[in-house]
Design an enzyme around this catalytic site. Structure first.
Site, mmCIF file in Angstrom:
data_model
loop_
_atom_site.group_PDB
_atom_site.id
_atom_site.type_symbol
_atom_site.label_atom_id
_atom_site.label_comp_id
_atom_site.label_asym_id
_atom_site.label_seq_id
_atom_site.Cartn_x
_atom_site.Cartn_y
_atom_site.Cartn_z
ATOM 1 N N GLY A 13 0.835 -1.215 0.000
ATOM 2 C CA GLY A 13 0.000 0.000 0.000
ATOM 3 C C GLY A 13 0.858 1.248 0.000
ATOM 4 C CE LYS A 14 4.441 2.135 5.694
ATOM 5 N NZ LYS A 14 5.639 1.979 6.542
ATOM 6 C CD GLU A 43 14.166 -7.812 15.832
ATOM 7 O OE1 GLU A 43 13.373 -7.653 16.765
ATOM 8 O OE2 GLU A 43 15.316 -8.283 15.962
ATOM 9 C CG ASP A 72 7.734 3.288 11.755
ATOM 10 O OD1 ASP A 72 7.605 2.143 11.287
ATOM 11 O OD2 ASP A 72 7.435 3.567 12.941
ATOM 12 N N GLY A 153 -4.638 -0.803 5.254
ATOM 13 C CA GLY A 153 -4.519 -0.606 6.701
ATOM 14 C C GLY A 153 -5.779 -0.039 7.338
ATOM 15 C CE1 TYR A 154 -5.448 -0.084 12.781
ATOM 16 C CE2 TYR A 154 -3.356 0.761 11.968
ATOM 17 C CZ TYR A 154 -4.062 -0.057 12.821
ATOM 18 O OH TYR A 154 -3.393 -0.856 13.714
ATOM 19 C CG ASP A 155 -6.252 4.233 4.074
ATOM 20 O OD1 ASP A 155 -5.900 5.108 4.882
ATOM 21 O OD2 ASP A 155 -5.581 3.910 3.080
ATOM 22 C CG HIS A 180 -0.111 9.858 7.182
ATOM 23 N ND1 HIS A 180 -1.153 9.558 6.332
ATOM 24 C CD2 HIS A 180 0.439 8.657 7.525
ATOM 25 C CE1 HIS A 180 -1.227 8.235 6.192
ATOM 26 N NE2 HIS A 180 -0.283 7.678 6.900
ATOM 27 N NE ARG A 181 2.869 6.236 3.309
ATOM 28 C CZ ARG A 181 1.778 5.787 3.928
ATOM 29 N NH1 ARG A 181 0.576 5.907 3.391
ATOM 30 N NH2 ARG A 181 1.886 5.182 5.093
HETATM 31 P P1 ITT Z 1 7.162 -1.396 6.484
HETATM 32 O O1 ITT Z 1 7.634 -1.305 7.919
HETATM 33 O O2 ITT Z 1 7.820 -2.505 5.737
HETATM 34 O O3 ITT Z 1 7.242 -0.086 5.756
HETATM 35 P P2 ITT Z 1 4.577 -1.822 7.741
HETATM 36 O O4 ITT Z 1 3.213 -2.109 7.212
HETATM 37 O O5 ITT Z 1 5.106 -2.713 8.827
HETATM 38 O O6 ITT Z 1 5.584 -1.792 6.500
HETATM 39 P P3 ITT Z 1 4.746 0.381 9.594
HETATM 40 O O7 ITT Z 1 5.651 -0.372 10.499
HETATM 41 O O8 ITT Z 1 5.099 1.807 9.281
HETATM 42 O O9 ITT Z 1 4.605 -0.319 8.185
HETATM 43 O O10 ITT Z 1 3.293 0.285 10.180
HETATM 44 C C1 ITT Z 1 2.310 1.156 9.800
HETATM 45 C C2 ITT Z 1 0.955 0.649 10.266
HETATM 46 O O11 ITT Z 1 0.027 1.714 10.177
HETATM 47 C C3 ITT Z 1 0.432 -0.468 9.388
HETATM 48 O O12 ITT Z 1 -0.430 -1.302 10.120
HETATM 49 C C4 ITT Z 1 -0.341 0.292 8.318
HETATM 50 O O13 ITT Z 1 -1.381 -0.482 7.780
HETATM 51 C C5 ITT Z 1 -0.858 1.497 9.105
HETATM 52 N N1 ITT Z 1 -0.838 2.668 8.213
HETATM 53 C C6 ITT Z 1 0.218 3.457 7.908
HETATM 54 N N2 ITT Z 1 -0.104 4.367 6.983
HETATM 55 C C7 ITT Z 1 -1.397 4.160 6.696
HETATM 56 C C8 ITT Z 1 -2.295 4.746 5.805
HETATM 57 O O14 ITT Z 1 -1.925 5.716 4.963
HETATM 58 N N3 ITT Z 1 -3.535 4.276 5.765
HETATM 59 C C9 ITT Z 1 -3.928 3.271 6.564
HETATM 60 N N4 ITT Z 1 -3.139 2.633 7.426
HETATM 61 C C10 ITT Z 1 -1.870 3.073 7.496
#
Ligand code: ITT
Length: 200
Positions: A13-14, A43, A72, A153-155, A180-181
């Site tokens: 997603g990112k 980690e 992050d 994710g939480y979208d 935010h991103r």
């Molecule tokens: P990487 O560490 O490999 O980048 P990750 O999914 O583990 O991937 P994070 O540790 O940054 O990423 O965790 C972010 C959490 O917050 C994760 O559960 C995402 O689904 C959620 N999140 C972050 N940005 C979001 C967005 O734009 N919309 C919805 N949920 C988001």
């Protein structure tokens, strides 16, 4: 000529949102899969978004000739003292499970008590050195139930008042304008444009 930036993430997603942001620019985002044949698990031992973003960026910047971005992010619910915060990816096994946990915790909360913000820190690293970090934040309200099919994710829980929609009800290009991103990436692009020499 496009300048390559590597994105250190395992979250599709990112990656999609970064690629969408940089479409039609001088930069091109490459995932780790496009550049490295081996996979490493980084980690997330940091106590803050910033520390974890730096960990992700530095790791791959040591084994690459290109600049590396680490990101992050997470959700922070005000009435839950910032929960899940840096643990956003770890409170459950799947997006659905994590969303369910947030909805359960907010079961009896109304109005302002459902206020939540997405926060991100992007770290830019080059050849083993952190160049700079960029923060982004957007606030909204947690819905009563998941709504929308887009995003990740939480979208589906994140209702953004100015658009009267959740982030899962909009296209990535629109989300990037407000998220935010998107806001953190915009700061990074401005910095890169002013400091073109640092990643050559
Ligand atoms: P990487 O560490 O490999 O980048 P990750 O999914 O583990 O991937 P994070 O540790 O940054 O990423 O965790 C972010 C959490 O917050 C994760 O559960 C995402 O689904 C959620 N999140 C972050 N940005 C979001 C967005 O734009 N919309 C919805 N949920 C988001």
């Amino acid at each position: 000529m496009h300048k390559i930036l590597i994105l250190s993430t395992k979250n599709p997603g990112k990656l999609r949102e970064f690629k969408s942001y940089f479409k039609d620019t001088d930069y091109i985002i490459k995932s780790m899969d496009e550049v490295f044949k081996d996979h490493y698990d980084i980690e997330e031992t940091g106590a803050s978004f910033e520390e974890n973003a730096i960990l992700k960026a530095l790791f791959y910047s040591k084994i690459s000739d290109y600049p590396v971005i680490g990101e992050d992010s997470g959700l922070s619910v005000e009435s839950l003292n910032g929960f899940p915060g840096v643990y956003s990816a770890r409170i459950g096994k799947t997006d659905e499970e994590r969303n369910r946990i947030i909805l359960d915790k907010l079961k009896n909360k109304k109005g302002e008590e459902r206020k939540a913000c997405f926060i991100t820190v992007i770290a830019l690293a080059f050849k083993g050195k952190t160049i700079k970090t960029f923060k982004g934040k957007v606030c909204g309200y947690i819905t009563e139930k998941p709504t929308g099919e887009n995003g990740f994710g939480y979208d589906p829980l994140f209702y953004y008042k100015p658009l009267k929609k959740t982030f899962a009800q909009i296209e990535p290009e629109i989300k990037n304008l407000y998220s935010h991103r998107g806001r953190a990436i915009k700061k990074m692009v401005k910095y890169l444009n002013l400091n073109k020499n640092i990643i050559l």
